[in-house]
Design a protein around this motif. Structure first.
Motif, PDB file in Angstrom:
ATOM      1  N   ALA A  25       0.803  -1.224   0.000  1.00 44.72           N
ATOM      2  CA  ALA A  25       0.000   0.000   0.000  1.00 44.72           C
ATOM      3  C   ALA A  25       0.833   1.270   0.000  1.00 44.72           C
ATOM      4  CB  ALA A  25      -0.928  -0.002   1.218  1.00 44.72           C
ATOM      5  N   MET A  26       2.160   1.135  -0.062  1.00 48.27           N
ATOM      6  CA  MET A  26       2.979   2.358  -0.129  1.00 48.27           C
ATOM      7  C   MET A  26       4.172   2.114  -1.047  1.00 48.27           C
ATOM      8  SD  MET A  26       5.239   2.482   3.315  1.00 48.27           S
ATOM      9  CE  MET A  26       6.566   1.306   3.580  1.00 48.27           C
ATOM     10  N   PRO A  27       4.684   3.167  -1.672  1.00 51.06           N
ATOM     11  CA  PRO A  27       5.835   2.980  -2.558  1.00 51.06           C
ATOM     12  C   PRO A  27       7.067   2.567  -1.764  1.00 51.06           C
ATOM     13  CG  PRO A  27       5.079   5.289  -2.559  1.00 51.06           C
ATOM     14  CD  PRO A  27       4.246   4.554  -1.565  1.00 51.06           C
ATOM     15  N   LYS A  28       7.974   1.794  -2.397  1.00 52.47           N
ATOM     16  CA  LYS A  28       9.159   1.350  -1.639  1.00 52.47           C
ATOM     17  C   LYS A  28      10.028   2.535  -1.228  1.00 52.47           C
ATOM     18  CE  LYS A  28      12.007   0.161  -5.610  1.00 52.47           C
ATOM     19  NZ  LYS A  28      12.617  -0.874  -6.393  1.00 52.47           N
ATOM     20  N   GLU A  29       9.874   3.669  -1.943  1.00 48.46           N
ATOM     21  CA  GLU A  29      10.663   4.862  -1.615  1.00 48.46           C
ATOM     22  C   GLU A  29      10.284   5.459  -0.261  1.00 48.46           C
ATOM     23  OE1 GLU A  29       9.304   4.166  -4.519  1.00 48.46           O
ATOM     24  OE2 GLU A  29      10.982   4.160  -5.944  1.00 48.46           O
ATOM     25  N   MET A  30       9.179   4.984   0.342  1.00 47.69           N
ATOM     26  CA  MET A  30       8.815   5.440   1.686  1.00 47.69           C
ATOM     27  C   MET A  30       9.420   4.547   2.774  1.00 47.69           C
ATOM     28  SD  MET A  30       7.280   8.283   1.849  1.00 47.69           S
ATOM     29  CE  MET A  30       6.573   8.245   3.497  1.00 47.69           C
ATOM     30  N   LEU A  31      10.121   3.486   2.403  1.00 43.15           N
ATOM     31  CA  LEU A  31      10.776   2.639   3.415  1.00 43.15           C
ATOM     32  C   LEU A  31      11.858   3.465   4.113  1.00 43.15           C
ATOM     33  CD1 LEU A  31      11.341  -0.649   1.355  1.00 43.15           C
ATOM     34  CD2 LEU A  31       9.703  -0.325   3.225  1.00 43.15           C
ATOM     35  N   PRO A  32      11.913   3.399   5.460  1.00 42.23           N
ATOM     36  CA  PRO A  32      12.904   4.227   6.146  1.00 42.23           C
ATOM     37  C   PRO A  32      14.258   3.528   6.316  1.00 42.23           C
ATOM     38  CG  PRO A  32      11.405   3.278   7.747  1.00 42.23           C
ATOM     39  CD  PRO A  32      10.996   2.733   6.400  1.00 42.23           C
ATOM     40  N   VAL A  33      15.323   4.275   6.073  1.00 43.80           N
ATOM     41  CA  VAL A  33      16.667   3.831   6.452  1.00 43.80           C
ATOM     42  C   VAL A  33      16.975   4.583   7.743  1.00 43.80           C
ATOM     43  CG1 VAL A  33      19.105   4.035   5.854  1.00 43.80           C
ATOM     44  CG2 VAL A  33      17.487   3.168   4.166  1.00 43.80           C
ATOM     45  N   VAL A  34      17.067   3.862   8.831  1.00 45.02           N
ATOM     46  CA  VAL A  34      17.153   4.354  10.211  1.00 45.02           C
ATOM     47  C   VAL A  34      15.824   5.062  10.567  1.00 45.02           C
ATOM     48  CG1 VAL A  34      18.443   5.592  11.978  1.00 45.02           C
ATOM     49  CG2 VAL A  34      19.666   4.550  10.050  1.00 45.02           C
ATOM     50  N   ASP A  35      15.681   6.347  10.265  1.00 41.85           N
ATOM     51  CA  ASP A  35      14.418   7.009  10.620  1.00 41.85           C
ATOM     52  C   ASP A  35      13.943   7.982   9.541  1.00 41.85           C
ATOM     53  OD1 ASP A  35      16.393   8.873  10.906  1.00 41.85           O
ATOM     54  OD2 ASP A  35      16.174   9.118  13.079  1.00 41.85           O
ATOM     55  N   LYS A  36      14.486   7.836   8.335  1.00 52.94           N
ATOM     56  CA  LYS A  36      14.115   8.758   7.259  1.00 52.94           C
ATOM     57  C   LYS A  36      13.781   7.950   6.015  1.00 52.94           C
ATOM     58  CE  LYS A  36      17.111  12.291   6.908  1.00 52.94           C
ATOM     59  NZ  LYS A  36      18.237  13.031   6.278  1.00 52.94           N
ATOM     60  N   PRO A  37      12.652   8.264   5.345  1.00 49.96           N
ATOM     61  CA  PRO A  37      12.337   7.494   4.138  1.00 49.96           C
ATOM     62  C   PRO A  37      13.365   7.731   3.027  1.00 49.96           C
ATOM     63  CG  PRO A  37      10.506   8.951   4.741  1.00 49.96           C
ATOM     64  CD  PRO A  37      11.622   9.260   5.671  1.00 49.96           C
ATOM     65  N   LEU A  38      13.557   6.685   2.215  1.00 53.03           N
ATOM     66  CA  LEU A  38      14.512   6.776   1.105  1.00 53.03           C
ATOM     67  C   LEU A  38      14.286   8.026   0.272  1.00 53.03           C
ATOM     68  CD1 LEU A  38      14.390   3.066  -0.089  1.00 53.03           C
ATOM     69  CD2 LEU A  38      16.415   4.267   0.778  1.00 53.03           C
TER      70      LEU A  38
END
Ligand code: UTP
Length: 298
Positions: A25-38
């Motif tokens: 339900a969300m683009p992979k670019e919203m996955l966070p690395v540590v605490d910030k989305p890609l």
């Protein structure tokens, strides 16, 4: 006078199948690395390189990216009232100037070339940058800024490139190299995802580009290529010989966050760099390395 690179396109319309179910339900670019989305790392990279206008080419899950870069009255007001000023700063510092972010829909995930083409009316007749946020680059000078420097020098197209193990060429667009000074390589040919035996070199394109607007005319009539998708590499290959076209061995470290192991590596590398986390994460790594299998839960 050369037109400056002012606009950056961020294609975020891929299916992200390798990260399902996280990307359902969300683009992979919203996955966070540590605490910030890609996507925020990529936007900050572009802004640090002087980019003024941000163009997202979205597919599913558009709203999470729109909301992320928008004013959040409720959250900001609550944080302020509760005196959580550090957290308040985190969400207000990342705000973009009103009118500097635009969204366009790709409508169907027909490939990276199709995504870039969808931004043609917003980019217009000027050179522009493309950043694929699932390639995360840790560097002193923003990677896209290094490419903009090449464009300012040559007036032509510039791609960020790196040598990859020959057995991995099928994952990349690969260069056929002309003259090469060890940093900047003139591009004679480009092949999308060649088999290791057929690859003209191991110098491969990562997700940072500065292109001339002529690419839109080519994409207009571009048929499907490798994987049944409209490939940006095929369109770029047709631009060779018409204007300078270079691959830059950029300074920095690239993490392939479209891949699970690459994503985990990025998380560790960025956490280790953080003054608030680095020591604890290093301890964790040492701990896992020393007792290894004994840590297994089952
Ligand atoms: P990928 O090749 O990694 O594809 O796209 P994907 O669909 O995102 O991910 P997997 O392979 O299914 O896990 C490279 C970049 O191009 C964008 C993606 O969002 C990513 O930044 N893209 C790809 C689009 O914007 N539209 C497309 O149709 C395809």
């Amino acid at each position: 006078m050369r037109k400056p690179v002012r606009k950056a396109v961020f294609p975020v319309g891929g299916l992200g199948t390798r990260f399902l179910p996280a990307t359902k339900a969300m683009p992979k670019e919203m996955l966070p690395v540590v605490d910030k989305p890609l996507i925020q790392y990529a936007v900050e990279e572009a802004q640090a390189a002087g980019i003024e206008q941000i163009i997202f080419v979205t597919g599913r899950g558009k709203t999470s990216i729109e909301d992320h870069f928008d004013f959040s009255y409720e959250l900001q007001d609550t944080l302020r009232k509760r005196g959580k000023m550090e957290a308040y700063g985190v969400v207000t510092d990342m705000m973009t100037q009103p009118g500097s972010v635009a969204y366009v829909r790709q409508q169907e995930p027909a490939g990276l070339g199709h995504a870039v083409w969808a931004a043609r009316h917003l980019v217009g007749d000027e050179p522009f940058a493309i950043l694929l946020a699932d390639d995360l680059v840790m560097s002193k000078q923003p990677c896209i800024g290094q490419l903009i420097d090449v464009y300012n020098q040559t007036g032509g197209n510039a791609l960020a490139v790196m040598d990859v193990p020959r057995e991995h060429t099928e994952r990349y667009g690969v260069l056929d190299v002309g003259s090469d000074d060890g940093r900047l390589a003139e591009i004679k040919g480009l092949v999308e995802k060649p088999k290791p035996a057929d690859a003209p070199s191991t110098l491969s394109v990562i997700g940072r580009y500065v292109l001339l607007p002529e690419v839109f005319d080519i994409l207009e009539n571009q048929g499907k290529g490798a994987g049944g998708e409209i490939q940006l590499t095929d369109a770029m290959a047709q631009m060779l010989g018409k204007a300078p076209f270079h691959g830059l061995r950029f300074e920095g470290r690239r993490f392939d966050c479209g891949d699970k192991v690459g994503f985990l590596e990025a998380t560790l590398a960025f956490a280790l760099e953080r003054s608030d986390l680095g020591r604890d994460v290093q301890r964790l790594i040492d701990d896992y390395a020393s007792i290894g299998a004994a840590r297994k839960v089952v």
